[in-house]
Structures are given as C-alpha cells and as structure tokens.
Design a protein around this motif. Structure first.
Motif, PDB file in Angstrom:
ATOM      1  N   LEU A  53       0.822  -1.212   0.000  1.00  0.00           N
ATOM      2  CA  LEU A  53       0.000   0.000   0.000  1.00  0.00           C
ATOM      3  C   LEU A  53       0.855   1.260   0.000  1.00  0.00           C
ATOM      4  O   LEU A  53       0.615   2.185  -0.762  1.00  0.00           O
ATOM      5  N   ILE A  54       1.869   1.291   0.845  1.00  0.00           N
ATOM      6  CA  ILE A  54       2.621   2.540   0.969  1.00  0.00           C
ATOM      7  C   ILE A  54       3.673   2.730  -0.122  1.00  0.00           C
ATOM      8  O   ILE A  54       4.040   3.867  -0.412  1.00  0.00           O
ATOM      9  N   ALA A  55       4.149   1.661  -0.730  1.00  0.00           N
ATOM     10  CA  ALA A  55       5.191   1.804  -1.755  1.00  0.00           C
ATOM     11  C   ALA A  55       4.756   2.717  -2.909  1.00  0.00           C
ATOM     12  O   ALA A  55       5.499   3.637  -3.268  1.00  0.00           O
ATOM     13  N   PRO A  56       3.581   2.525  -3.504  1.00  0.00           N
ATOM     14  CA  PRO A  56       3.177   3.427  -4.588  1.00  0.00           C
ATOM     15  C   PRO A  56       2.960   4.868  -4.117  1.00  0.00           C
ATOM     16  O   PRO A  56       3.208   5.818  -4.859  1.00  0.00           O
ATOM     17  N   ILE A  57       2.528   5.031  -2.877  1.00  0.00           N
ATOM     18  CA  ILE A  57       2.316   6.380  -2.337  1.00  0.00           C
ATOM     19  C   ILE A  57       3.664   7.071  -2.167  1.00  0.00           C
ATOM     20  O   ILE A  57       3.836   8.224  -2.567  1.00  0.00           O
ATOM     21  N   HIS A  58       4.628   6.364  -1.606  1.00  0.00           N
ATOM     22  CA  HIS A  58       5.972   6.933  -1.462  1.00  0.00           C
ATOM     23  C   HIS A  58       6.584   7.216  -2.823  1.00  0.00           C
ATOM     24  O   HIS A  58       7.247   8.240  -3.011  1.00  0.00           O
ATOM     25  N   PHE A  59       6.394   6.320  -3.771  1.00  0.00           N
ATOM     26  CA  PHE A  59       6.924   6.509  -5.121  1.00  0.00           C
ATOM     27  C   PHE A  59       6.411   7.816  -5.706  1.00  0.00           C
ATOM     28  O   PHE A  59       7.186   8.631  -6.219  1.00  0.00           O
ATOM     29  N   ARG A  60       5.116   8.036  -5.604  1.00  0.00           N
ATOM     30  CA  ARG A  60       4.530   9.271  -6.142  1.00  0.00           C
ATOM     31  C   ARG A  60       4.993  10.500  -5.372  1.00  0.00           C
ATOM     32  O   ARG A  60       5.324  11.524  -5.958  1.00  0.00           O
ATOM     33  N   ALA A  61       5.007  10.392  -4.065  1.00  0.00           N
ATOM     34  CA  ALA A  61       5.352  11.554  -3.238  1.00  0.00           C
ATOM     35  C   ALA A  61       6.831  11.930  -3.367  1.00  0.00           C
ATOM     36  O   ALA A  61       7.162  13.113  -3.453  1.00  0.00           O
ATOM     37  N   LEU A  62       7.699  10.942  -3.396  1.00  0.00           N
ATOM     38  CA  LEU A  62       9.128  11.222  -3.354  1.00  0.00           C
ATOM     39  C   LEU A  62       9.813  11.263  -4.715  1.00  0.00           C
ATOM     40  O   LEU A  62      10.805  11.976  -4.880  1.00  0.00           O
ATOM     41  N   LEU A  63       9.311  10.513  -5.680  1.00  0.00           N
ATOM     42  CA  LEU A  63      10.025  10.408  -6.951  1.00  0.00           C
ATOM     43  C   LEU A  63       9.352  11.131  -8.110  1.00  0.00           C
ATOM     44  O   LEU A  63      10.030  11.797  -8.893  1.00  0.00           O
ATOM     45  N   THR A  64       8.040  10.975  -8.244  1.00  0.00           N
ATOM     46  CA  THR A  64       7.370  11.568  -9.413  1.00  0.00           C
ATOM     47  C   THR A  64       6.574  12.814  -9.075  1.00  0.00           C
ATOM     48  O   THR A  64       6.139  13.519  -9.970  1.00  0.00           O
ATOM     49  N   HIS A  65       6.362  13.071  -7.792  1.00  0.00           N
ATOM     50  CA  HIS A  65       5.599  14.241  -7.327  1.00  0.00           C
ATOM     51  C   HIS A  65       4.201  14.298  -7.937  1.00  0.00           C
ATOM     52  O   HIS A  65       3.664  15.370  -8.181  1.00  0.00           O
ATOM     53  N   GLN A  66       3.622  13.114  -8.135  1.00  0.00           N
ATOM     54  CA  GLN A  66       2.244  13.031  -8.626  1.00  0.00           C
ATOM     55  C   GLN A  66       1.278  13.086  -7.451  1.00  0.00           C
ATOM     56  O   GLN A  66       1.638  12.801  -6.312  1.00  0.00           O
ATOM     57  N   GLN A  67       0.021  13.410  -7.759  1.00  0.00           N
ATOM     58  CA  GLN A  67      -1.034  13.473  -6.749  1.00  0.00           C
ATOM     59  C   GLN A  67      -1.282  12.096  -6.140  1.00  0.00           C
ATOM     60  O   GLN A  67      -1.178  11.086  -6.816  1.00  0.00           O
ATOM     61  N   THR A  68      -1.622  12.096  -4.882  1.00  0.00           N
ATOM     62  CA  THR A  68      -2.113  10.885  -4.210  1.00  0.00           C
ATOM     63  C   THR A  68      -3.470  11.226  -3.612  1.00  0.00           C
ATOM     64  O   THR A  68      -3.659  11.207  -2.402  1.00  0.00           O
ATOM     65  N   ASP A  69      -4.403  11.537  -4.494  1.00  0.00           N
ATOM     66  CA  ASP A  69      -5.728  11.952  -4.071  1.00  0.00           C
ATOM     67  C   ASP A  69      -6.604  10.745  -3.733  1.00  0.00           C
ATOM     68  O   ASP A  69      -6.178   9.590  -3.821  1.00  0.00           O
TER      69      ASP A  69
END
Length: 86
Positions: free
Chosen positions: A53-69
């Motif tokens: 669950l958290i891996a894709p959220i961290h990926f977006r937040a830390l690497l791609t800076h995409q939304q996690t809405d």
C-alpha cells in the motif's frame, strides 16, 4: 522519522524496527476488524499488505511528485483487495 529512513547506521536499527512493527501491528488490527465485520480481506500478511500500500504512495510523493488523491488511494486499495472474498 526522516533520520531513521535516510541514515544507514546500525545504532538506529532497533528504533527503525520498533517504528515499523507498530505500523504492522496497526495494520493487523485493521485487517482483523474488517474480517470481523465481514468485509472482503486478503490472505496477505499485514506487513506485506502495508508495504504494498505505501510503496506506490511513497513513489509518487518522493520520486514523481504526482497526486495521491482519494481516487488514487481508492484504486490502490481496490487493486490490493481485488478478488478478495469475505
């Protein structure tokens, strides 16, 4: 928390393990409560489920800076529980 993640120092190993064990314990509690309510769950361990669950959220937040809405989180949870039966 940041220092526990970024510092590769054996002195922090116990603190890091304790921090994550607490999260895994909370995940187990949530899964147990969902099962008790008859909600669909998965056979995955709470540790594996939390990590998935958290891996894709961290990926977006830390690497791609995409939304996690909300829609992203909902799709992620649905994917993790896909095929789960109560």
């Amino acid at each position: 928390v940041r220092s526990m993640v970024t510092v590769d120092d054996p002195r922090f190993d116990e603190q890091r393990a304790t921090f994550w064990q607490g999260r895994y314990d909370h995940a187990r509690t949530m899964i147990d409560r969902a099962r008790a309510r008859g909600e669909p769950t998965t056979d995955l361990s709470p540790q594996m489920l939390l990590e998935m669950l958290i891996a894709p959220i961290h990926f977006r937040a830390l690497l791609t800076h995409q939304q996690t809405d909300r829609s992203f989180i909902t799709a992620l949870v649905d994917a993790l529980l896909g095929g789960a039966e109560s």
